[in-house]
Every structure is written in structure tokens, then in C-alpha cells.
Design a protein around this motif. Sequence first.
Motif, PDB file in Angstrom:
ATOM      1  N   UNK A 292       0.938  -1.180  -0.064  1.00 55.02           N
ATOM      2  CA  UNK A 292      -0.089   0.052  -0.189  1.00 55.02           C
ATOM      3  C   UNK A 292       0.795   1.210  -0.015  1.00 55.02           C
ATOM      4  N   UNK A 293       1.553   1.554  -1.035  1.00 55.08           N
ATOM      5  CA  UNK A 293       2.579   2.577  -1.251  1.00 55.08           C
ATOM      6  C   UNK A 293       1.971   3.864  -1.147  1.00 55.08           C
ATOM      7  N   UNK A 294       2.717   4.949  -0.364  1.00 57.02           N
ATOM      8  CA  UNK A 294       2.389   6.196  -0.171  1.00 57.02           C
ATOM      9  C   UNK A 294       3.091   6.786  -1.328  1.00 57.02           C
ATOM     10  N   UNK A 295       2.421   7.166  -2.553  1.00 52.70           N
ATOM     11  CA  UNK A 295       3.042   7.937  -3.674  1.00 52.70           C
ATOM     12  C   UNK A 295       3.470   9.211  -3.634  1.00 52.70           C
ATOM     13  N   UNK A 296       2.912  10.011  -2.368  1.00 53.11           N
ATOM     14  CA  UNK A 296       3.348  11.296  -2.133  1.00 53.11           C
ATOM     15  C   UNK A 296       4.772  11.381  -2.107  1.00 53.11           C
TER      16      UNK A 296
ATOM     17  N   UNK B  46      10.617   9.529   6.380  1.00 55.88           N
ATOM     18  CA  UNK B  46       9.707  10.773   5.945  1.00 55.88           C
ATOM     19  C   UNK B  46       9.223  11.388   6.796  1.00 55.88           C
ATOM     20  N   UNK B  47       8.531  10.839   7.773  1.00 51.83           N
ATOM     21  CA  UNK B  47       7.582  11.315   8.958  1.00 51.83           C
ATOM     22  C   UNK B  47       8.286  12.095   9.936  1.00 51.83           C
ATOM     23  N   UNK B  48       9.327  11.415  10.323  1.00 55.39           N
ATOM     24  CA  UNK B  48      10.371  12.268  11.264  1.00 55.39           C
ATOM     25  C   UNK B  48      11.017  13.536  10.365  1.00 55.39           C
ATOM     26  N   UNK B  49      11.506  13.359   9.180  1.00 60.79           N
ATOM     27  CA  UNK B  49      11.832  14.528   8.747  1.00 60.79           C
ATOM     28  C   UNK B  49      10.847  15.521   8.534  1.00 60.79           C
ATOM     29  N   UNK B  50       9.478  15.324   8.166  1.00 65.67           N
ATOM     30  CA  UNK B  50       8.354  16.501   8.126  1.00 65.67           C
ATOM     31  C   UNK B  50       8.224  16.876   9.614  1.00 65.67           C
TER      32      UNK B  50
ATOM     33  N   UNK C 154      17.804   3.058  -0.926  1.00 59.62           N
ATOM     34  CA  UNK C 154      16.740   4.162  -0.746  1.00 59.62           C
ATOM     35  C   UNK C 154      17.423   5.503  -0.676  1.00 59.62           C
ATOM     36  N   UNK C 155      17.247   6.590  -1.228  1.00 57.47           N
ATOM     37  CA  UNK C 155      17.681   7.984  -1.278  1.00 57.47           C
ATOM     38  C   UNK C 155      16.577   8.960  -0.787  1.00 57.47           C
ATOM     39  N   UNK C 156      16.919   9.855   0.145  1.00 57.23           N
ATOM     40  CA  UNK C 156      16.107  10.744   0.516  1.00 57.23           C
ATOM     41  C   UNK C 156      16.684  12.065   0.787  1.00 57.23           C
ATOM     42  N   UNK C 157      16.296  13.263   0.212  1.00 59.10           N
ATOM     43  CA  UNK C 157      16.751  14.491   0.262  1.00 59.10           C
ATOM     44  C   UNK C 157      16.382  15.222   1.603  1.00 59.10           C
ATOM     45  N   UNK C 158      17.051  15.148   2.491  1.00 56.34           N
ATOM     46  CA  UNK C 158      17.119  15.691   3.904  1.00 56.34           C
ATOM     47  C   UNK C 158      17.378  16.954   4.033  1.00 56.34           C
TER      48      UNK C 158
ATOM     49  N   UNK D 156      12.326  19.522   8.205  1.00 59.04           N
ATOM     50  CA  UNK D 156      13.257  19.157   7.073  1.00 59.04           C
ATOM     51  C   UNK D 156      12.807  19.008   5.676  1.00 59.04           C
ATOM     52  N   UNK D 157      11.652  18.474   5.527  1.00 60.26           N
ATOM     53  CA  UNK D 157      11.036  17.969   4.361  1.00 60.26           C
ATOM     54  C   UNK D 157       9.475  18.604   4.469  1.00 60.26           C
ATOM     55  N   UNK D 158       9.014  19.102   3.372  1.00 62.80           N
ATOM     56  CA  UNK D 158       7.853  19.720   3.481  1.00 62.80           C
ATOM     57  C   UNK D 158       6.811  18.606   3.574  1.00 62.80           C
ATOM     58  N   UNK D 159       5.655  18.821   4.278  1.00 64.26           N
ATOM     59  CA  UNK D 159       4.775  18.018   4.716  1.00 64.26           C
ATOM     60  C   UNK D 159       3.867  17.913   3.132  1.00 64.26           C
ATOM     61  N   UNK D 160       3.230  16.605   3.110  1.00 64.38           N
ATOM     62  CA  UNK D 160       2.395  16.557   1.447  1.00 64.38           C
ATOM     63  C   UNK D 160       1.164  17.622   1.798  1.00 64.38           C
ATOM     64  N   UNK D 161       0.880  17.856   0.824  1.00 67.03           N
ATOM     65  CA  UNK D 161      -0.260  18.670   0.509  1.00 67.03           C
ATOM     66  C   UNK D 161      -1.799  17.853   0.706  1.00 67.03           C
ATOM     67  N   UNK D 162      -2.461  18.526   1.738  1.00 64.38           N
ATOM     68  CA  UNK D 162      -3.498  17.857   2.379  1.00 64.38           C
ATOM     69  C   UNK D 162      -4.690  17.637   1.138  1.00 64.38           C
ATOM     70  N   UNK D 163      -4.452  18.327   0.304  1.00 62.49           N
ATOM     71  CA  UNK D 163      -5.455  18.136  -1.126  1.00 62.49           C
ATOM     72  C   UNK D 163      -4.879  17.142  -2.277  1.00 62.49           C
ATOM     73  N   UNK D 164      -3.720  16.637  -1.946  1.00 64.56           N
ATOM     74  CA  UNK D 164      -2.829  15.741  -3.002  1.00 64.56           C
ATOM     75  C   UNK D 164      -3.433  14.288  -2.398  1.00 64.56           C
TER      76      UNK D 164
END
Length: 693
Positions: free
Chosen positions: A375-379, A507-511, A410-414, A515-523
Motif C-alpha cells: 500500500x505505497x504512499x506515492x506522495x 519521511x514522517x520524522x523529517x516532516x 533508498x535515497x531521501x533528500x533531507x 526538514x521535508x515539506x509535508x504533503x499537500x492535504x489536497x494531494x
Amino acid sequence: MSLAQASRHAAGHGACLRSSYAEISRFVRTRHHGVTFNRAPSCSRIATRSFANLQASANLISPDKKLRKALSDYKESTSIQSWKLLCDDWSTLSGKKAGREVEIVGYLSTRRDVNQKLSFTMLRSINQTLAIQVVSTGNLEGEEAEAHVRIRTLREWTPVVIRGRLLERKQAKNDTFLDMKLITDREISLTSITPLNEVPSDIIIKQDTVFGPEQRHLQLRTDSELRNNIIRRQKAMQRARLDLADRGWKEIETPILFKSTPEGAREFLVPTRAKGLAYALPQSPQQYKQILMASGITKYYQFARCFRDEDLRADRQPEFTQLDMEMSFAAEEDVMAEIERLLRSLWYRILKQKIPEKFQRMTYQEAMASYGSDKPDLRYDSKISNITQFLPADLMSKITPLENPTVDALKISISSDPKITRKFISDFLDSPNGQPFLENTDGQPGVFVGDLAAPMQGLGPLGYQYVMEGPSELAVEHGDLLIVQARPTAPFAGGSTTLGNLRLALHKAAIAQGLVDAPDPNDFRFVWIHDFPLFSPSVDSEPGQGGTAGLASTHHPFTAPKSPADIDLLLSAPGQAVAAHYDIVVNGVELGGGSRRIHNAEVQEFIFRDVLKMKPERIEDFRHLLDVLRSGCPPHCGIALGWDRLMAIMCRKESVRDVIAFPKSGRGEDLLVKSPNRPTVEQWDTYGLQVKQ
């Protein structure tokens, strides 16, 4: 009394009851009270004596001061015969002429006492969407003065009937009050007030009061967002019913009292007074809806209550609601198209938002390989890549104890600053959230931070071949985080991998740290996951179907193989067969799952007996379904959408408890009504049961 006398007495008493029931029935059927009852003498004497005893008991009641006041207040609140005008008048208060007498009902809100003779009180409408100011004064005499004294004794949230004169007021500065629309050009000069109940001093209800789940009624009353979630849920249900009806779907109820069958989840049993017999609450209406497909129904749906005795979490309750659907003479694409159409309608009608006409498709193998989750989160853009072929053997032995492992990265831009990235990953792994990843028996994650000032960009331990030939999508910039994780080299099974779980956690920790922008709530990123394995290795902690083959159905045992080739695999390698199974996922949440069903009785029994190797007595639990299938059942398929999860997504909530009126706790308890409770010995005896020590 002798045994014979006791028997005659019991028989007479039973006749008395039967006579009474018959007389009540005749009384209800008539529209007048001139019915003469032909009671047996013994019944008459019993009834007369009982009524006399009741009268005598009533005459013994001598109310104390508190009860006398409660009875008096209660009488006052019951004098209103119709509430319609009292409740509807709110909508026209602004347009009414000043000086007009009004009578409305609502909840008292905050009060401001200017002095002994003047008070201003806000009144909430019954649905807490409107508010108006009430002015009370002690300068007047009679009823108004009495009302002024009375309103100052009543506590906030007291339900009241307010009577008074409508006055013009100076335009209020704000047009809202505590999230309610404020009537800004009118106020009420209080004439009289009738409290409809009281709020005792031990209950504190203020705007900032935080209520626990044992006071769910006060949570709902004081939290407008929570109430709006429940209302949105109702509107979405109503919209779904309209849309489905327009497309020929028929809403049909199926029984709640079912029987125990090994579908896959643990059931709640309901004992009966017939000793040794029990119902089971349905895990889903799966078998009944398949029976409907064999009954000439072509499109069935219902908002079904389902029950599973499972381990609980934020998106799982022991009882839940699902939109259950089934189509006959249909295949996977037909169901998927219907669901896409329904979800587009819900998003547009309820959220006023358009979503894609066609949803993305992804196989189970693709989802697990690229996102480490079914159940991937594609955001989140970061994807997983297999880097096994690029790594030196000596590095493999350092990061995992596994023989011939598969290594993913896996690469994440922090951050663009390597120091910030290093501190982030160090703090995360030292935290409770990071601990499970350090304790992974397949090996701890390898952590690398891109640093253009360091040799080989900070990736030296990965070797020259990786740096020169590694996947382009993993090329690191200054400050990027690269995570390397080993896993057994084996077909994917289950719902996630270690690196997939770490991807979401990072991702959740960085948000959370900005450090990382939270996903758009309308996305909202919808995706169909399909081509699941038909069977998975059985797990001791899950009941599965209880067979001895070491396999359990990935979806449920009624799911059909995907293709003719997969049917052939049932005879030689069932673990490799692919299922005609599809899940609809949005933003990392599985909204629902469905499949094409096995509609042939011989094939279905073959799955039970030869593939899963279920015991004969457990196969017999499904005999009713096998008999239905062998009667010429047509091909059919369906789906169930988890309505609680769907509404949590639409209301942008993390937990389904925020969209359920009366949810259970993490331990499966309703803390408001205190369930489940402990039956008495007598109650267990009724069912021939006792608690094993």
C-alpha cells in the motif's frame, strides 16, 4: 407444595401469560378502549394484587428536597408539545422586526456580568451553527427580573427555552463566535427562561476542556470538527447510495448472526441457550453476497457491519463498517471501473475536488520492490532500488549475517548540509522509532550521507563499482541520505519490507522536524495494486484457514487464480500462483480489497482439500456455499471498501476513531459504556458455560 401442585401452578401461570398476551394483542388491534377482557380468575387475582402492591409502594415514596426539585423542573420541561417553531426560528432572526416577541431553544454559552443588574449571555443554536446574544437586566420587575436572577444561576451548556423581545444591536465586530455564525444585527432582551435540564457543578464544560474517551458525548458536543466528521460521514453514505442506485446496484441486508467458518480472521462467537451451539459474528458478508450472486441478483451492495477479533491499531477496530459490493457476470476491470466512478463522485460532491479519471495501476511485485509496501504512499518520491550486483562481497558480510542476501537502497533528500543530515539520522536511530530497525535480525541499515567534499562523495565503503555504475536514481547530492538494507533473497510475501517501513518512518520524522515539506492535504494519490500471490506462507499468529499445507489464502479462500496458467500452477506450485485480487490504495492507506471469486464448486473444494489441506470437518463448514456454487452460479467478483478508513482519509485524519461516533479504544473497549463487561455466573450458566481458570 407437592410436585403435582407445582406443575398445576406453573401451567396456570403459563396460561395466564398466554391469556394476557392474547388480550394485549386484541387491545392493540382495536381503535377504542371498550374491550372486555375475559381473564381467568387466577389471572385477575394476580393482576389486582400486583396493582394494589404497586399502589401501596408508590404511596410510600416521600421525595426529599433534591428529588422534589428535580420532579418540578422536569414537569416544567415537559410542558412544550411541539419544538418545531422553537428550533426553526433561528434561521429568520436577522430579518425579524425589532420589538417582536420570540421564543427559541438552545444551549447557554459564555456569560458576561457587567454588574448586578446587567448580563450578556451567548446562546447556541441546537446544532451549534448559530449564536445570538441575550441581554438580561435586573432593573425591571416581575418575570424579567426573575429571569435575570435565574439565568445567572445556570451554567454553560444548560439547554434552555429563551423568551424575550428582539432588539436591534450595534453591528458586532466579528461575524463568528466559537466557530458558529453570529447573528450580528439582533439580540434578545430576556423575558423568561426555562432550563430543560441542568449541568451539575462536578461536570466542567469549557471551550478548552479536554475530555477523555469515557466522556465521548462531551467530546462530540464541544468539538465542532469531530461532529462535522460524523456529519460528513453521513453525507458521504447518502451520496454513495444515490450514485449506486443510479447505476443499478441494489442494497440488500445480510444476517449478522452467522456461523463460524475459517475465512482467515478470528471471529467473535455468540453462545446460544442450546448448549454447545454458537453463532459467529460475520468477518464480512462474503459468503452471503456470493450466495446472492447465485440467486439472480446482479449488483449487490450494503453498508455492512463486520467483526474481527484482531490485534488493534489506529486504522482497525473490532467492529467496523465496510461498503460491501458484488457483481455477477463481471470481471476485475468491471469492479475497478465502478469504484473509480464512485470515488470520483464522492471526492467531487463531498470535498469539491476532482481526482483522475483513471487511477494508476501497479502489480504487487512492483509495489514491494519499489516502495517496500503493498500500500505505497506515492506522495513521497523516493523509490527503492536493488543494488546487490554493484556491491563487493566483503561489504555484504559487514551489513548482514544472511547468506546470498538481496541488498536494496533508498535515497531521501533531507538537507543540503551533510551535518544536518547526519544529526537527523543519528537522532532518529537513537529514538524509540529507530530502535526496531537497529534490532533487525537481517542486519542494521547502512547509513551514508552525500558529501561532495569527501572521497567518492562519501560513498567510499560501497566500492568503486557502485559509485561508477550504481542506479542513476540513487545518485546523491550534497547532504542527501542513502540507506542500504539487506533482506533474504526470496519472493516477496506479506505487506511490507523493513526498508519500506523505514522509508515511511524517515519521511514522517523529517516532516516533523521541518526538514521535508509535508504533503499537500489536497494531494490524493490513488493506485490499484493487483496480481497478489494467491497464497502466502501461513503465520502461527494468524488463524488463516487452519490447513496443514503451510499456506494461507492471501485475500480469502474464495479468490480465483488470475489466469489459466495460474490454474495449472495449483497442481504443481500453488505458492507461485497469482490471484485475481486487487486493492485500492490512497496515500499509503488501503481503502479496500476485492477479487474475482471461484464460482465452480469442484475447484473451490479442490482449493480447500488439496491446496490448503483443510480438515474434512472444516471443509464441511463451507458445505452450504459449495452447494450454492454447484447450482449453476455465474462468474462474479466484488470488493469491500473500509468505510471508516475512507472517511478518515476524506476528513484528513490519522485515526478512524476521529470519524466514528463511538469508537473502541486500543484495547477494544468502549470506555463510555464500559464494554466489554464481565458476565455474572448466572449469565454464563444460561449458556452452559463457565470461565476457565
